[in-house]
Design a protein around this motif. Structure first.
Motif, PDB file in Angstrom:
ATOM      1  N   ALA A 199     -16.683 -18.511   1.157  1.00 15.56           N
ATOM      2  CA  ALA A 199     -17.284 -17.318   0.530  1.00 15.56           C
ATOM      3  C   ALA A 199     -16.295 -16.154   0.546  1.00 15.56           C
ATOM      4  CB  ALA A 199     -18.575 -16.940   1.252  1.00 15.56           C
ATOM      5  N   ILE A 200     -15.590 -15.995   1.668  1.00 16.70           N
ATOM      6  CA  ILE A 200     -14.631 -14.878   1.777  1.00 16.70           C
ATOM      7  C   ILE A 200     -13.532 -15.035   0.729  1.00 16.70           C
ATOM      8  CG2 ILE A 200     -12.872 -13.827   3.276  1.00 16.70           C
ATOM      9  CD1 ILE A 200     -14.749 -14.572   5.671  1.00 16.70           C
ATOM     10  N   ILE A 201     -13.005 -16.248   0.590  1.00 13.76           N
ATOM     11  CA  ILE A 201     -11.929 -16.472  -0.389  1.00 13.76           C
ATOM     12  C   ILE A 201     -12.447 -16.149  -1.800  1.00 13.76           C
ATOM     13  CG2 ILE A 201     -10.514 -18.284  -1.482  1.00 13.76           C
ATOM     14  CD1 ILE A 201     -10.242 -19.525   1.369  1.00 13.76           C
ATOM     15  N   ALA A 202     -13.637 -16.631  -2.108  1.00 10.94           N
ATOM     16  CA  ALA A 202     -14.197 -16.386  -3.450  1.00 10.94           C
ATOM     17  C   ALA A 202     -14.426 -14.887  -3.674  1.00 10.94           C
ATOM     18  CB  ALA A 202     -15.502 -17.165  -3.622  1.00 10.94           C
ATOM     19  N   ILE A 203     -14.921 -14.198  -2.664  1.00 11.58           N
ATOM     20  CA  ILE A 203     -15.181 -12.750  -2.808  1.00 11.58           C
ATOM     21  C   ILE A 203     -13.859 -12.000  -2.951  1.00 11.58           C
ATOM     22  CG2 ILE A 203     -16.052 -10.679  -1.611  1.00 11.58           C
ATOM     23  CD1 ILE A 203     -18.262 -12.517  -0.382  1.00 11.58           C
ATOM     24  N   ARG A 204     -12.887 -12.333  -2.108  1.00 11.96           N
ATOM     25  CA  ARG A 204     -11.603 -11.607  -2.141  1.00 11.96           C
ATOM     26  C   ARG A 204     -10.849 -11.820  -3.447  1.00 11.96           C
ATOM     27  NH1 ARG A 204     -11.787  -8.234   1.371  1.00 11.96           N
ATOM     28  NH2 ARG A 204     -12.043  -8.552   3.595  1.00 11.96           N
ATOM     29  N   LYS A 205     -11.097 -12.963  -4.121  1.00 15.26           N
ATOM     30  CA  LYS A 205     -10.471 -13.177  -5.435  1.00 15.26           C
ATOM     31  C   LYS A 205     -10.959 -12.142  -6.428  1.00 15.26           C
ATOM     32  CE  LYS A 205      -9.291 -17.986  -5.896  1.00 15.26           C
ATOM     33  NZ  LYS A 205      -9.970 -19.253  -6.008  1.00 15.26           N
ATOM     34  N   ARG A 206     -12.201 -11.751  -6.307  1.00 16.15           N
ATOM     35  CA  ARG A 206     -12.793 -10.811  -7.273  1.00 16.15           C
ATOM     36  C   ARG A 206     -12.696  -9.358  -6.816  1.00 16.15           C
ATOM     37  NH1 ARG A 206     -16.291 -12.952 -11.172  1.00 16.15           N
ATOM     38  NH2 ARG A 206     -16.322 -15.218 -11.129  1.00 16.15           N
ATOM     39  N   VAL A 207     -12.888  -9.131  -5.538  1.00 16.03           N
ATOM     40  CA  VAL A 207     -12.803  -7.756  -4.996  1.00 16.03           C
ATOM     41  C   VAL A 207     -11.943  -7.800  -3.725  1.00 16.03           C
ATOM     42  CG1 VAL A 207     -14.703  -6.368  -5.920  1.00 16.03           C
ATOM     43  CG2 VAL A 207     -15.235  -8.172  -4.313  1.00 16.03           C
ATOM     44  N   PRO A 208     -10.610  -7.757  -3.916  1.00 18.59           N
ATOM     45  CA  PRO A 208      -9.687  -8.059  -2.819  1.00 18.59           C
ATOM     46  C   PRO A 208      -9.852  -7.182  -1.579  1.00 18.59           C
ATOM     47  CG  PRO A 208      -8.505  -7.892  -4.907  1.00 18.59           C
ATOM     48  CD  PRO A 208      -9.923  -7.484  -5.172  1.00 18.59           C
ATOM     49  N   ASP A 209     -10.185  -5.905  -1.771  1.00 21.60           N
ATOM     50  CA  ASP A 209     -10.152  -5.021  -0.599  1.00 21.60           C
ATOM     51  C   ASP A 209     -11.526  -4.679  -0.032  1.00 21.60           C
ATOM     52  OD1 ASP A 209     -10.794  -3.690  -2.892  1.00 21.60           O
ATOM     53  OD2 ASP A 209      -9.712  -1.851  -2.390  1.00 21.60           O
ATOM     54  N   VAL A 210     -12.596  -5.252  -0.595  1.00 21.87           N
ATOM     55  CA  VAL A 210     -13.937  -4.897  -0.107  1.00 21.87           C
ATOM     56  C   VAL A 210     -14.046  -5.187   1.397  1.00 21.87           C
ATOM     57  CG1 VAL A 210     -15.041  -7.154  -0.594  1.00 21.87           C
ATOM     58  CG2 VAL A 210     -16.400  -5.054  -0.660  1.00 21.87           C
ATOM     59  N   ILE A 211     -14.847  -4.389   2.084  1.00 19.15           N
ATOM     60  CA  ILE A 211     -15.037  -4.592   3.531  1.00 19.15           C
ATOM     61  C   ILE A 211     -16.034  -5.729   3.709  1.00 19.15           C
ATOM     62  CG2 ILE A 211     -15.889  -3.537   5.661  1.00 19.15           C
ATOM     63  CD1 ILE A 211     -15.122  -0.769   4.339  1.00 19.15           C
ATOM     64  N   ILE A 212     -15.605  -6.738   4.432  1.00 17.52           N
ATOM     65  CA  ILE A 212     -16.512  -7.883   4.637  1.00 17.52           C
ATOM     66  C   ILE A 212     -17.006  -7.871   6.078  1.00 17.52           C
ATOM     67  CG2 ILE A 212     -16.762 -10.394   4.596  1.00 17.52           C
ATOM     68  CD1 ILE A 212     -14.876 -10.493   2.237  1.00 17.52           C
ATOM     69  N   GLN A 213     -18.323  -7.888   6.172  1.00 18.75           N
ATOM     70  CA  GLN A 213     -18.988  -7.840   7.479  1.00 18.75           C
ATOM     71  C   GLN A 213     -19.782  -9.137   7.648  1.00 18.75           C
ATOM     72  OE1 GLN A 213     -22.925  -5.714   8.301  1.00 18.75           O
ATOM     73  NE2 GLN A 213     -21.410  -4.140   8.716  1.00 18.75           N
ATOM     74  N   LEU A 214     -19.364  -9.965   8.602  1.00 16.61           N
ATOM     75  CA  LEU A 214     -20.041 -11.252   8.792  1.00 16.61           C
ATOM     76  C   LEU A 214     -21.199 -11.107   9.778  1.00 16.61           C
ATOM     77  CD1 LEU A 214     -16.994 -13.715   8.964  1.00 16.61           C
ATOM     78  CD2 LEU A 214     -18.197 -12.800   6.974  1.00 16.61           C
TER      79      LEU A 214
END
Ligand code: KMH
Ligand code: ZN
Length: 280
Positions: free
Chosen positions: A72-87
Motif C-alpha cells: 500500500a505504501i509503495i502504491a500511495i507513494r507512486k501517486r503522492v510521494p511526500d504525503v505523511i503516512i501514519q500506520l
C-alpha cells in the motif's frame, strides 16, 4: 502554539479504510493497495496531508502484515510521494499486540498509539499499560512519531504521565477520537474539556465517529485543532446518504476551514509543523 488560536494551518488527515468498515455498508471503501492509492491521491488533492492507514487482505479482512502495508505504501507513494503516512498499531479489535507492532518495522513517518483499554461497541479494545510502553519505545527506536489516540479523559492523563516519565517525547500530537460507544461521545463539551487540559505547544486534532464527524471537525477548526475524516470513522456524507469517496468528506472540511479563515496545511507545512523530515 496556544490551544485556541486559529492562525496556524489546519492539518487534515484522511483515515481511508479502517479495520471495521465493510464494503457492504460503504461500497466505495478502498481495500486493495491500488484502490487505497487512488483514494489517497484524491484525498491529498482535497486537502489531506496525512494518511492514517489500515490495510486489508484481498478478501477484505483487516491485516497487520508488513508486506501488505508495504504494498500500500509503495502504491500511495507512486501517486503522492511526500504525503505523511501514519500506520495503525491499533489494528482490528482482538488483534494480538505482536501483530499490531509489526508495521513499525517499516519505519513510517508516524504511527498511531492507543492510550488505554476500553469497551469498543460490543467488543473490548485491549491496550495493556505494558504494551503501550513497549509500542512507544519501539516507535522511538525506529524514529516514528506517535499520534496519541485518546478516547476519554483518563487516557489523556495516562499520556501526560508517560510524557513525564520520558516514554513519550515532544512534540506531542494528540488525536481525540470521540463517539466510539464505550468512550467519550462527540458532545462539544467533551472536546472543550479535553482541549482545556492540554499544555501549550502540543498538536491536537479530532476524529469524530459517525454523526459526530462533521460537528466536531467544525468545532476543532474554530478552536485551532486539526481534523481527521474518512471512512474509518464515518461512512456518511449526510444522514442516511453514503459518501461517494473519502475525498468528498475532505473537500467539505477544507471548504469550511477556508470559509472561517483557517488555511489548510500543505504536506510541506504539515511536515514542518510536526517536525517530520522532508521526503523530497
Ligand atoms: N480499529 C480500532 C479498534 C488505531 O488505528 O490506532 C482501533 C483503531 C485505532 O483503529
Ligand atoms: Zn485506525
Amino acid at each position: 502554539m496556544s490551544n485556541f488560536t486559529i492562525n496556524h494551518p489546519a492539518i487534515l488527515t484522511c483515515a481511508l479504510t479502517g479495520a471495521e468498515t465493510t464494503r457492504e455498508k460503504q461500497p466505495n471503501l478502498p481495500i486493495t493497495p491500488e484502490e487505497q492509492a487512488i483514494a489517497a491521491e484524491e484525498a491529498v488533492r482535497a486537502g489531506a496531508s496525512i494518511i492514517h492507514l489500515h490495510v486489508r487482505e484481498e478478501d477484505g479482512k483487516p491485516s497487520q502484515r508488513p508486506e501488505r502495508f508495504q504494498e500500500a505504501i509503495i502504491a500511495i507513494r507512486k501517486r503522492v510521494p511526500d504525503v505523511i503516512i501514519q500506520l495503525s498499531t491499533g489494528g482490528a479489535v482482538g488483534e494480538s499486540i505482536d501483530n499490531r507492532a509489526l508495521p513499525l518495522t517499516l519505519k513510517p513517518d508516524m504511527a498511531s498509539l492507543n492510550l488505554g483499554t476500553m469497551n469498543f461497541g460490543e467488543d473490548v479494545f485491549y491496550n495493556h499499560p505494558r504494551d503501550i510502553v513497549a509500542l512507544a519505545s519501539r516507535m522511538h527506536q525506529h524514529g516514528v512519531m506517535p499520534e496519541l489516540e485518546i478516547y476519554e479523559a483518563g487516557m489523556l492523563e495516562s499520556a501526560f504521565r508517560l510524557a513525564k516519565q520520558g516514554i513519550l517525547r515532544e512534540p506531542l500530537h494528540f488525536q481525540f477520537v470521540l463517539g466510539v460507544p464505550g468512550g467519550m461521545s462527540g458532545d462539544p463539551r467533551n472536546l472543550m474539556h479535553l482541549v482545556s487540559l492540554l499544555p501549550k505547544d502540543v498538536h491536537w486534532g479530532v476524529a469524530g465517529v459517525g454523526r459526530f464527524q462533521l460537528p466536531l471537525a467544525v468545532q476543532a477548526l474554530l478552536l485551532g485543532g486539526h481534523v481527521r475524516v474518512g471512512f474509518e470513522d464515518n461512512i456518511f456524507y449526510t444522514k442516511g446518504v453514503v459518501a461517494q469517496s473519502n475525498a468528498q468528506l475532505l473537500e467539505r472540511v477544507a471548504r469550511i476551514a477556508r470559509e472561517i479563515g483557517r488555511e489548510v496545511a500543505t504536506i510541506t507545512q504539515a511536515r514542518e509543523m510536526l517536525g517530520l523530515k522532508k521526503l523530497k
